[in-house]
Design a protein around this motif. Structure first.
Motif, short mmCIF file in Angstrom:
data_model
loop_
_atom_site.label_atom_id
_atom_site.label_comp_id
_atom_site.label_asym_id
_atom_site.label_seq_id
_atom_site.Cartn_x
_atom_site.Cartn_y
_atom_site.Cartn_z
N GLU A 110 31.61 54.93 42.12
CA GLU A 110 32.88 54.97 41.38
C GLU A 110 32.70 54.71 39.89
OE1 GLU A 110 32.18 52.79 43.75
OE2 GLU A 110 33.43 53.22 45.51
N ALA A 111 31.58 54.09 39.51
CA ALA A 111 31.43 53.62 38.13
C ALA A 111 30.36 54.34 37.32
CB ALA A 111 31.10 52.12 38.15
N ARG A 153 27.18 48.87 37.95
CA ARG A 153 27.39 50.10 37.18
C ARG A 153 26.87 51.32 37.93
NH1 ARG A 153 28.65 51.12 31.37
NH2 ARG A 153 29.30 53.26 31.54
N LEU A 191 31.45 56.53 34.32
CA LEU A 191 32.46 56.01 33.40
C LEU A 191 31.85 55.68 32.05
CD1 LEU A 191 34.33 53.51 35.78
CD2 LEU A 191 34.95 55.89 35.27
N ASN A 206 39.28 45.22 37.16
CA ASN A 206 40.16 45.51 38.29
C ASN A 206 39.47 45.25 39.62
OD1 ASN A 206 42.23 46.30 36.57
ND2 ASN A 206 41.71 48.47 36.67
N ARG A 207 38.21 45.60 39.70
CA ARG A 207 37.47 45.41 40.95
C ARG A 207 37.33 43.93 41.28
NH1 ARG A 207 31.42 47.88 42.41
NH2 ARG A 207 31.28 46.95 44.49
N THR A 213 37.25 48.24 32.23
CA THR A 213 38.53 48.19 32.95
C THR A 213 38.30 48.24 34.45
OG1 THR A 213 39.67 49.27 31.11
CG2 THR A 213 40.75 49.34 33.26
N TYR A 214 37.42 49.13 34.88
CA TYR A 214 37.09 49.25 36.31
C TYR A 214 36.56 47.93 36.86
CZ TYR A 214 33.82 50.09 40.17
OH TYR A 214 33.11 49.99 41.33
N LEU A 215 35.65 47.29 36.12
CA LEU A 215 35.04 46.06 36.59
C LEU A 215 36.07 44.94 36.70
CD1 LEU A 215 32.33 44.78 37.40
CD2 LEU A 215 32.03 44.10 35.01
N GLU A 249 35.97 52.46 29.99
CA GLU A 249 36.45 52.72 31.35
C GLU A 249 35.77 51.78 32.34
OE1 GLU A 249 37.42 57.52 31.02
OE2 GLU A 249 35.41 56.82 31.59
N TYR A 250 34.48 51.55 32.13
CA TYR A 250 33.75 50.68 33.05
C TYR A 250 34.25 49.24 32.96
CZ TYR A 250 30.10 47.95 35.24
OH TYR A 250 29.44 47.06 36.04
#
Length: 210
Positions: A177-178, A173, A181, A192-193, A188-190, A185-186
């Motif tokens: 980039e995170a 976190r 967020l 995808n990552r 979704t980001y995680l 949002e985080y």
């Protein structure tokens, strides 16, 4: 797949959360009944015992995975790497979205005592290996995947990576980039990552392309 009523699912989800937070032995049927706003007799009627309730949680969570994997294998419109990527996306979404269940599952795998739940875990793992092998082997026969592939280690890499991400979330976190967020949002980001990393890893191993 066994069908559960809305009330039964509510009991299962409450029990799953309490078993994860307090441990199986630290959670009483009374605790579950109070949190689920039902009486103890209803839990006994639906599930029989606390052990059977835990077993039902595992069957409910694992049957959905079994159904998805079978459908994926039978799909003859997808290329082998598409199937692998779909499998990765599925388990990233599932494991990161079911963290209470994954907490219980990790504990049960380390349990040295024989139990129906531990048997269910290893049965499903065996099934997943049995299903992934034909996807890989058929692609190898067609010259799409590299011959020297350790399928068992592929599955270990898949689940091991995702499981390691769960306790490391507070560290991830803080990445540039995170850090700004919001929670949705985080998440979704995680996802995808992790998915992107695993897809690159699997593609490199299976095709020697980066």
């Amino acid at each position: 797949m066994e069908e559960y009523s809305e009330k039964q699912l509510s009991i299962l989800m409450v029990a799953e959360r309490l078993f994860a937070d307090q441990g199986f032995h630290g959670t009483s049927v009374r605790d579950i009944a109070q949190e689920a706003d039902v009486n103890i007799a209803m839990i006994s009627y639906y599930f029989g015992s606390k052990d059977k309730l835990l077993e039902s949680i595992f069957k409910y969570r694992m049957e959905a995975s079994r159904k998805f994997i079978n459908e994926l294998v039978e799909n003859d419109t997808m290329e082998p790497l598409e199937k692998i990527n779909s499998l990765i996306d599925r388990f990233v979404l599932k494991i990161l979205g079911e963290q209470h269940f994954q907490c219980i599952m990790s504990r049960e795998q380390l349990n040295s005592q024989q139990s129906p739940v531990r048997d269910l875990i290893w049965q499903l793992k065996g099934e997943m290996l049995g299903i992934l092998r034909p996807i890989v082997s058929s692609a190898q026969d067609a010259g799409i995947f590299y011959k020297d592939v350790d399928v068992e280690m592929l599955m270990t890499s898949l689940f091991g990576t995702i499981h390691q991400v769960i306790p490391a979330q507070h560290i991830l976190r803080n990445s540039p980039e995170a850090k700004d967020l919001n929670d949705d949002e985080y998440r979704t980001y995680l996802r995808n990552r992790v998915s992107t990393h695993l897809k690159k890893l699997f593609k490199a191993i299976l095709t020697h392309e980066f």
